[in-house]
Design a protein around this motif. Structure first.
Motif, PDB file in Angstrom:
ATOM      1  N   GLN A  41      87.527   1.523  30.380  1.00 29.54           N
ATOM      2  CA  GLN A  41      86.109   1.195  30.272  1.00 29.54           C
ATOM      3  C   GLN A  41      85.508   0.991  31.654  1.00 29.54           C
ATOM      4  O   GLN A  41      86.125   0.380  32.517  1.00 29.54           O
ATOM      5  CB  GLN A  41      85.930  -0.101  29.469  1.00 29.54           C
ATOM      6  CG  GLN A  41      86.124   0.090  27.976  1.00 29.54           C
ATOM      7  CD  GLN A  41      85.038   0.933  27.361  1.00 29.54           C
ATOM      8  OE1 GLN A  41      83.876   0.754  27.663  1.00 29.54           O
ATOM      9  NE2 GLN A  41      85.413   1.884  26.521  1.00 29.54           N
ATOM     10  N   GLY A  44      81.825  -3.411  34.488  1.00 27.66           N
ATOM     11  CA  GLY A  44      80.457  -3.891  34.680  1.00 27.66           C
ATOM     12  C   GLY A  44      80.439  -5.125  35.540  1.00 27.66           C
ATOM     13  O   GLY A  44      79.431  -5.811  35.630  1.00 27.66           O
ATOM     14  N   TRP A  47      77.883  -5.136  38.464  1.00 21.44           N
ATOM     15  CA  TRP A  47      76.518  -5.205  37.940  1.00 21.44           C
ATOM     16  C   TRP A  47      76.235  -6.607  37.384  1.00 21.44           C
ATOM     17  O   TRP A  47      75.148  -7.165  37.589  1.00 21.44           O
ATOM     18  CB  TRP A  47      76.312  -4.120  36.883  1.00 21.44           C
ATOM     19  CG  TRP A  47      74.998  -4.206  36.167  1.00 21.44           C
ATOM     20  CD1 TRP A  47      74.804  -4.295  34.824  1.00 21.44           C
ATOM     21  CD2 TRP A  47      73.686  -4.219  36.750  1.00 21.44           C
ATOM     22  NE1 TRP A  47      73.472  -4.365  34.524  1.00 21.44           N
ATOM     23  CE2 TRP A  47      72.757  -4.320  35.691  1.00 21.44           C
ATOM     24  CE3 TRP A  47      73.208  -4.168  38.058  1.00 21.44           C
ATOM     25  CZ2 TRP A  47      71.378  -4.364  35.902  1.00 21.44           C
ATOM     26  CZ3 TRP A  47      71.830  -4.218  38.275  1.00 21.44           C
ATOM     27  CH2 TRP A  47      70.936  -4.308  37.217  1.00 21.44           C
ATOM     28  N   ASP A 242      82.525   1.115  39.564  1.00 17.58           N
ATOM     29  CA  ASP A 242      81.249   0.461  39.260  1.00 17.58           C
ATOM     30  C   ASP A 242      80.291   1.407  38.525  1.00 17.58           C
ATOM     31  O   ASP A 242      79.167   1.656  38.975  1.00 17.58           O
ATOM     32  CB  ASP A 242      80.609  -0.082  40.546  1.00 17.58           C
ATOM     33  CG  ASP A 242      81.271  -1.371  41.005  1.00 17.58           C
ATOM     34  OD1 ASP A 242      81.871  -2.061  40.149  1.00 17.58           O
ATOM     35  OD2 ASP A 242      81.193  -1.676  42.197  1.00 17.58           O
ATOM     36  N   GLU A 243      80.764   1.904  37.399  1.00 16.15           N
ATOM     37  CA  GLU A 243      79.959   2.894  36.677  1.00 16.15           C
ATOM     38  C   GLU A 243      78.658   2.304  36.133  1.00 16.15           C
ATOM     39  O   GLU A 243      77.639   2.977  36.083  1.00 16.15           O
ATOM     40  CB  GLU A 243      80.779   3.492  35.534  1.00 16.15           C
ATOM     41  CG  GLU A 243      81.911   4.362  36.047  1.00 16.15           C
ATOM     42  CD  GLU A 243      82.647   5.056  34.919  1.00 16.15           C
ATOM     43  OE1 GLU A 243      82.078   5.219  33.829  1.00 16.15           O
ATOM     44  OE2 GLU A 243      83.807   5.428  35.137  1.00 16.15           O
ATOM     45  N   GLN A 244      78.741   1.048  35.713  1.00 14.25           N
ATOM     46  CA  GLN A 244      77.535   0.413  35.174  1.00 14.25           C
ATOM     47  C   GLN A 244      76.463   0.303  36.256  1.00 14.25           C
ATOM     48  O   GLN A 244      75.290   0.625  36.024  1.00 14.25           O
ATOM     49  CB  GLN A 244      77.910  -0.980  34.635  1.00 14.25           C
ATOM     50  CG  GLN A 244      76.765  -1.747  34.013  1.00 14.25           C
ATOM     51  CD  GLN A 244      76.325  -1.157  32.676  1.00 14.25           C
ATOM     52  OE1 GLN A 244      77.159  -0.628  31.934  1.00 14.25           O
ATOM     53  NE2 GLN A 244      75.037  -1.217  32.396  1.00 14.25           N
ATOM     54  N   ARG A 247      75.001   3.652  36.959  1.00 13.53           N
ATOM     55  CA  ARG A 247      74.053   4.057  35.908  1.00 13.53           C
ATOM     56  C   ARG A 247      72.698   3.371  36.118  1.00 13.53           C
ATOM     57  O   ARG A 247      71.649   3.985  36.006  1.00 13.53           O
ATOM     58  CB  ARG A 247      74.646   3.702  34.544  1.00 13.53           C
ATOM     59  CG  ARG A 247      74.019   4.473  33.408  1.00 13.53           C
ATOM     60  CD  ARG A 247      74.861   4.529  32.147  1.00 13.53           C
ATOM     61  NE  ARG A 247      75.695   3.378  31.903  1.00 13.53           N
ATOM     62  CZ  ARG A 247      77.015   3.433  31.822  1.00 13.53           C
ATOM     63  NH1 ARG A 247      77.645   4.566  31.997  1.00 13.53           N
ATOM     64  NH2 ARG A 247      77.695   2.343  31.570  1.00 13.53           N
ATOM     65  N   GLU A 248      72.749   2.083  36.436  1.00 14.30           N
ATOM     66  CA  GLU A 248      71.503   1.330  36.658  1.00 14.30           C
ATOM     67  C   GLU A 248      70.739   1.912  37.852  1.00 14.30           C
ATOM     68  O   GLU A 248      69.514   2.051  37.806  1.00 14.30           O
ATOM     69  CB  GLU A 248      71.814  -0.155  36.905  1.00 14.30           C
ATOM     70  CG  GLU A 248      72.459  -0.875  35.745  1.00 14.30           C
ATOM     71  CD  GLU A 248      71.525  -1.025  34.546  1.00 14.30           C
ATOM     72  OE1 GLU A 248      70.296  -1.000  34.747  1.00 14.30           O
ATOM     73  OE2 GLU A 248      72.036  -1.143  33.416  1.00 14.30           O
TER      74      GLU A 248
END
Lengths: 272, 371
Positions: A41, A44, A47, A242-244, A247-248
């Motif tokens: 996953q 997050g 973030w 740090d995909e979240q 995305r932000e």
């Protein structure tokens, strides 16, 4: 009250039957995927920290005007404005941390900052450890011609002259081009600004300079051909997990593009 | 059921044979591996016999790239290359030396008519204590290093002209992350020099190559090159080298900038020379095995691309007119096998894709090789 008969199945037989069912239905891969999914996953964590603190820590090397410069004691530049606007769009505040150019990625890897925003070109070799946002600026080479010139792309330069900054990437591109267009004359200048002036005063039919030089020397008598000679996109950088956050940032960038604020920043720094 | 089985039995071998034939046909269609051979003996045409380039072929595995690099060096008019040959890459714990890659580089360079200065360094696992860095070499391994250097000198007699013993020993980083001592380095020279001379009396042994640095005595990072050289002589180094290798970079200064012990610039060579003459070693030649300017747009020690070209040309002029004691002046660096994506890429003359930069063409004109 009716009771249905429930047969008692030994646990061993039950497990064996389950295993047969999984194998016969090719569900083993699905099972592994379900087990491993939580580990994969996107994190997050960064973030969440940014949101909790209300601060987005931005790493940059403030020695590269007009993108980031702190020479006068005041930090300013295209990237600085972009970072502040992005942070605002995300509901947080940008906090700037300075590093030397060659220390930027190490600073990000060691979690001293959340994101790098410092006129950094996307480097495919680094994508094992870092992720890049959507590009926000292209620093690649551009063909600049007099307004109204019939020259619309580099292939139209046969038999003409091209102005370049001596030794710069535009010079390399022109030298390569001259192998295809034998009648192309290369005229070198000490700076990109002088090369552009050479086009404006008729010394050369066109210039190849990088997009920054093309934009910071605005001249109503010159026209930048929209088709780039080379592409070198600048992007924001985050850690790969740090995909979240990424995305932000991408969503915020997209909103800035849509609401025209990104264009306002471009115009503020490049007088487009 | 029996019929089906019989059919399977007859089909399977046939399918296998068909697959084998298809595979064999495709295998036959594959082009044979390209054999890269050194080719006929070439000669460097130049009007600057002392010009060299520091190549970076150590990590280049494809023979055609090695050959192409060296062809481009010759075509540019540089008769010398400086190349790194890491001991740790070649000699395993069984003490056998894998000569394949150095043979490839040396033979191709020789075929192009190039003269070679070989920089030897990096210690194999078996010759250093556990958990030490690759560039850690202590007295216990000096003889082993000397034996390797001697084997190298013997093998490449007539093809390699000089070896540099280690690299930048005045920097702690290059001395295995230890505080550097000139006396230790002189002890290394004393082990290597007689071994190499016994193996190949024609091989020049170069000391250094000292890094330009202003670090004061006691610094954990290194020691000022002028001070280091002075202490080398005090420790008796003069008897153990034929030439002194030095590194000098212009950084943001033009080549004409006055030498100053407190400043790192191109003419620091003259200060090094003063140390040599002060110790009565004025007959010994100097070899600049790394020099140049950088034109990265963001590095604080770089210059503009046009300045880099002009400074390089002026530096060559200055060396030719004023430094009769400098035998070779080698520019760092010719080409990297892959981009480093840092300011280092802006020291090179040719891109990893073999696209020559304008400085390459200017040097080609300078040496009388313009086409």
């Amino acid at each position: 009250m009716n009771y249905k008969f429930i047969p008692v199945i030994p646990a061993k037989r039950l497990l064996a039957a389950l295993a047969r069912f999984i194998l016969s239905h090719n569900l083993l891969i699905l099972l592994c995927w379900l087990v491993l999914l939580p580990a994969c996953q996107p994190s997050g964590e960064t973030w969440a920290r940014v949101q909790n603190a209300g601060i987005l820590r931005v790493g940059l090397d403030p020695t590269y005007p007009p993108f980031e410069n702190a020479d006068g004691g005041q930090l300013e530049g295209y990237d600085v404005d972009l970072a502040r606007t992005l942070a605002e769009e995300m509901g947080v505040e940008a906090e700037f941390v300075y590093f030397g150019y060659d220390g930027l990625y190490d600073a990000l890897a060691t979690r001293q900052v959340d994101v790098l925003l410092s006129a950094l070109v996307i480097q495919p070799e680094r994508t094992r450890d870092f992720a890049y946002s959507e590009p926000y600026f292209d620093v690649g080479q551009r063909l600049v011609v007099p307004a109204g010139s019939p020259v619309q792309n580099i292939d139209d330069l046969s038999g003409l002259s091209i102005a370049v900054e001596l030794g710069a990437e535009g010079h390399v591109q022109a030298t390569q081009l001259a192998r295809r267009l034998p009648n192309l004359e290369i005229i070198t200048f000490d700076t990109a600004g002088e090369a552009l002036a050479g086009v404006a005063n008729g010394e050369s039919a066109a210039a190849i300079v990088d997009n920054i030089a093309a934009l910071i020397h605005p001249d109503p008598n010159l026209h930048i051909i929209s088709l780039p000679v080379t592409v070198e996109p600048f992007a924001l950088v985050v850690r790969i997990d740090d995909e979240q956050l990424l995305r932000e940032l991408n969503q915020a960038l997209s909103r800035l593009e849509e609401n025209g604020r990104l264009e306002s920043i471009r115009q503020a720094w490049f007088n487009q | 059921m029996k019929t089906q089985l019989a059919q399977l039995k007859t089909v399977r071998p046939g399918t296998g044979w068909r697959l084998f034939i298809i595979f064999a046909v495709f295998a036959a269609l594959q082009p044979a591996p390209l054999l890269i051979v050194p080719g006929p003996q070439q000669q460097v045409e130049t009007n600057y016999p002392g010009l060299g380039l520091h190549t970076r072929l150590t990590d280049e595995v494809e023979p055609w790239k090695i050959q192409r690099s060296l062809e481009l060096v010759r075509e540019m008019g540089a008769p010398w290359i400086v190349e790194f040959f890491p001991w740790a890459y070649y000699q395993g714990a069984d003490r056998n030396i894998a000569w394949e890659h150095p043979d490839l580089v040396v033979n191709h360079a020789h075929a192009q008519g190039l003269q070679i200065i070989a920089r030897l360094g990096l210690t194999p696992d078996w010759a250093r204590p556990p958990d030490t860095a690759l560039n850690y070499l202590d007295a216990a391994a000096y003889d082993a290093f000397a034996a390797f250097a001697a084997a190298f000198a013997a093998r490449y007699q007539g093809k390699v002209q000089a070896i540099v013993v280690w690299n930048e020993p005045n920097l702690s980083f290059e001395w295995g992350y230890r505080q550097t001592t000139p006396a230790d380095y002189v002890a290394l020279l004393a082990a290597v020099y007689p071994a190499v001379k016994a193996a190949n009396p024609d091989m020049l042994v170069l000391a250094g190559a000292l890094a330009p640095t202003l670090e004061p005595a006691g610094s954990p990072w290194g020691l000022n090159d002028l001070e280091y050289l002075d202490q080398m002589y005090a420790a008796g180094a003069a008897a153990y080298f034929d030439g002194l290798a030095v590194h000098v970079y212009g950084l943001t200064f033009p080549p004409e900038a006055e030498p100053d012990p407190g400043v790192l610039n191109f003419r620091r060579v003259e200060l090094m020379r003063e140390v040599m003459t002060r110790h009565g070693d004025g007959d010994t030649k100097m070899y600049i095995t790394e020099t140049g300017w950088n034109d990265h747009p963001r590095w604080t020690r770089s210059v503009r691309p046009g300045q880099r070209i002009q400074y390089t040309m002026n530096a060559l002029d200055h060396a030719r007119q004023n430094w009769p004691y400098v035998e070779v002046l080698a520019i760092w660096a010719f080409r990297y096998p892959a981009p480093t994506r840092s300011y280092m890429d802006y020291f090179t003359l040719v891109t990893p894709e073999f696209i020559p930069k304008p400085l390459y063409h200017e040097l080609q004109v300078y040496t009388g090789n313009s086409r």
